[in-house]
Design a protein around this motif. Structure first.
Motif, PDB file in Angstrom:
ATOM      1  N   LYS A   1      25.802  -0.500 -47.690  1.00 33.56           N
ATOM      2  CA  LYS A   1      25.231  -1.811 -47.409  1.00 33.56           C
ATOM      3  C   LYS A   1      24.068  -2.157 -48.334  1.00 33.56           C
ATOM      4  CE  LYS A   1      28.086  -2.128 -44.006  1.00 33.56           C
ATOM      5  NZ  LYS A   1      29.272  -3.001 -44.118  1.00 33.56           N
TER       6      LYS A   1
ATOM      7  N   GLU B   1      40.931   2.158 -54.476  1.00 35.14           N
ATOM      8  CA  GLU B   1      40.628   2.440 -53.068  1.00 35.14           C
ATOM      9  C   GLU B   1      39.170   2.868 -52.901  1.00 35.14           C
ATOM     10  OE1 GLU B   1      44.968   4.066 -51.469  1.00 35.14           O
ATOM     11  OE2 GLU B   1      43.559   5.447 -52.430  1.00 35.14           O
TER      12      GLU B   1
ATOM     13  N   CYS C   1      24.056   3.132 -45.429  1.00 38.08           N
ATOM     14  CA  CYS C   1      25.502   3.043 -45.220  1.00 38.08           C
ATOM     15  C   CYS C   1      25.822   2.826 -43.749  1.00 38.08           C
ATOM     16  CB  CYS C   1      26.189   4.321 -45.697  1.00 38.08           C
ATOM     17  SG  CYS C   1      25.815   4.781 -47.403  1.00 38.08           S
TER      18      CYS C   1
ATOM     19  N   ALA D   1      36.828  -0.162 -53.204  1.00 41.90           N
ATOM     20  CA  ALA D   1      36.875  -0.992 -51.997  1.00 41.90           C
ATOM     21  C   ALA D   1      36.157  -0.328 -50.834  1.00 41.90           C
ATOM     22  CB  ALA D   1      38.332  -1.288 -51.633  1.00 41.90           C
ATOM     23  N   ARG D   2      36.382   0.974 -50.669  1.00 44.30           N
ATOM     24  CA  ARG D   2      35.744   1.691 -49.550  1.00 44.30           C
ATOM     25  C   ARG D   2      34.236   1.780 -49.753  1.00 44.30           C
ATOM     26  NH1 ARG D   2      35.529   2.457 -44.493  1.00 44.30           N
ATOM     27  NH2 ARG D   2      35.775   4.562 -43.649  1.00 44.30           N
ATOM     28  N   TYR D   3      33.801   1.995 -50.991  1.00 40.10           N
ATOM     29  CA  TYR D   3      32.376   2.053 -51.291  1.00 40.10           C
ATOM     30  C   TYR D   3      31.712   0.722 -50.942  1.00 40.10           C
ATOM     31  CZ  TYR D   3      28.041   2.522 -53.972  1.00 40.10           C
ATOM     32  OH  TYR D   3      26.721   2.562 -54.342  1.00 40.10           O
ATOM     33  N   ASN D   4      32.307  -0.368 -51.356  1.00 41.95           N
ATOM     34  CA  ASN D   4      31.746  -1.688 -51.079  1.00 41.95           C
ATOM     35  C   ASN D   4      31.720  -1.985 -49.578  1.00 41.95           C
ATOM     36  OD1 ASN D   4      31.371  -2.224 -53.818  1.00 41.95           O
ATOM     37  ND2 ASN D   4      33.403  -3.117 -54.050  1.00 41.95           N
ATOM     38  N   GLU D   5      32.614  -1.342 -48.850  1.00 42.18           N
ATOM     39  CA  GLU D   5      32.672  -1.550 -47.401  1.00 42.18           C
ATOM     40  C   GLU D   5      31.575  -0.790 -46.663  1.00 42.18           C
ATOM     41  OE1 GLU D   5      35.605  -0.309 -43.675  1.00 42.18           O
ATOM     42  OE2 GLU D   5      36.406  -0.386 -45.724  1.00 42.18           O
ATOM     43  N   VAL D   6      31.316   0.463 -47.065  1.00 39.63           N
ATOM     44  CA  VAL D   6      30.406   1.301 -46.281  1.00 39.63           C
ATOM     45  C   VAL D   6      28.969   1.294 -46.793  1.00 39.63           C
ATOM     46  CG1 VAL D   6      32.302   2.822 -45.600  1.00 39.63           C
ATOM     47  CG2 VAL D   6      30.906   3.421 -47.584  1.00 39.63           C
TER      48      VAL D   6
ATOM     49  N   ASP E   1      32.101   3.400 -39.358  1.00 45.18           N
ATOM     50  CA  ASP E   1      32.552   3.215 -37.977  1.00 45.18           C
ATOM     51  C   ASP E   1      31.422   2.727 -37.079  1.00 45.18           C
ATOM     52  OD1 ASP E   1      35.090   4.114 -38.708  1.00 45.18           O
ATOM     53  OD2 ASP E   1      34.571   6.211 -38.304  1.00 45.18           O
TER      54      ASP E   1
END
Length: 225
Positions: free
Chosen positions: A73, A63, A86, A66-71, A89
């Motif tokens: 940039k 998790e 980063c 995945a969250r790191y890769n999402e936020v 939201d």
């Protein structure tokens, strides 16, 4: 044929030498075999610390990845300091790495910045050898870290000086956080680290990324070459 004398000095020396060589070989093999796993764990721990500074916690390994890769940039390094661009939201947030000295050893951390004026989005601090229940609270106390959220970072609109401080007596709640109880010297180390590593941090990040990572006043001074 003479019987081997296992009590002789020669036998003991040879036996000990062979044993040491075998043990050293086994340890070297185990270290090499486990190193990729150790490196992966260290990398994951760093990613989790960055997420903690973004107030994203309680994630398992998959998790967190995945969250790191999402936020996160983009990331860039400047003179040993790492800046992470980063987005959480839809809001741009700059995470800045920090290193300093505590009472008994090195301390480090990440601070997330956003907004205009620039304020603290979140923080996470770590240490090498601070006293449990005292200086170690800079890492262990989520409640103390949350006191930084929303604090004003700079003393003026041009971001000349760092206003964010750790003090024994809070007189300006907009930019001051009280020390960790019983750990004044460790708190002083965190304060010095903030002052050192936040100075010009936003403007340096803008220069690195080629655009504003944190919304800054239009008349902010340029970073000196």
């Amino acid at each position: 044929m003479s019987k081997l004398n296992t009590n002789s000095n020669t036998y003991i020396i040879i036996y000990s030498t062979v044993l040491v060589v075998i043990v050293a070989f086994v340890l070297a093999f185990v270290f090499k075999a486990l190193k990729p796993m150790q490196d992966a764990n260290v990398e994951l721990d760093v990613k989790k610390q960055i997420l903690y500074s973004l107030n994203i916690r309680n994630l398992d390994g998959a998790e967190a990845e995945a969250r790191y890769n999402e936020v996160v940039k983009d990331e860039k390094e400047d003179n040993g300091q790492i800046f992470y661009q980063c987005e959480v939201d839809g809001e741009p947030i700059l995470v800045v790495s920090m290193k300093g000295m505590g009472l008994w050893g090195g301390i480090s951390g990440y601070i997330a910045l956003h907004g205009q004026p620039t304020t603290v989005y979140g923080v996470y601090f770590n240490h090498e050898s601070e006293t449990a229940g005292l200086g170690a609270e800079i890492k262990d106390s989520k409640a103390w870290q949350e006191k930084f959220i929303g604090k004003r970072v700079f003393a003026d609109e041009k971001c000349h000086d760092v206003a964010l401080s750790i003090v024994k007596k809070v007189e300006d709640s907009s930019c001051q956080v009280d020390v960790v109880t019983g750990a004044t010297l460790t708190s002083d180390g965190v304060d010095a680290m903030l002052k050192k590593d936040l100075l010009d941090a936003c403007k340096r990040a803008d220069k690195l990324f080629g655009k504003q990572s944190v919304t800054l006043p239009s008349d902010s001074i340029e970073v000196k070459e």
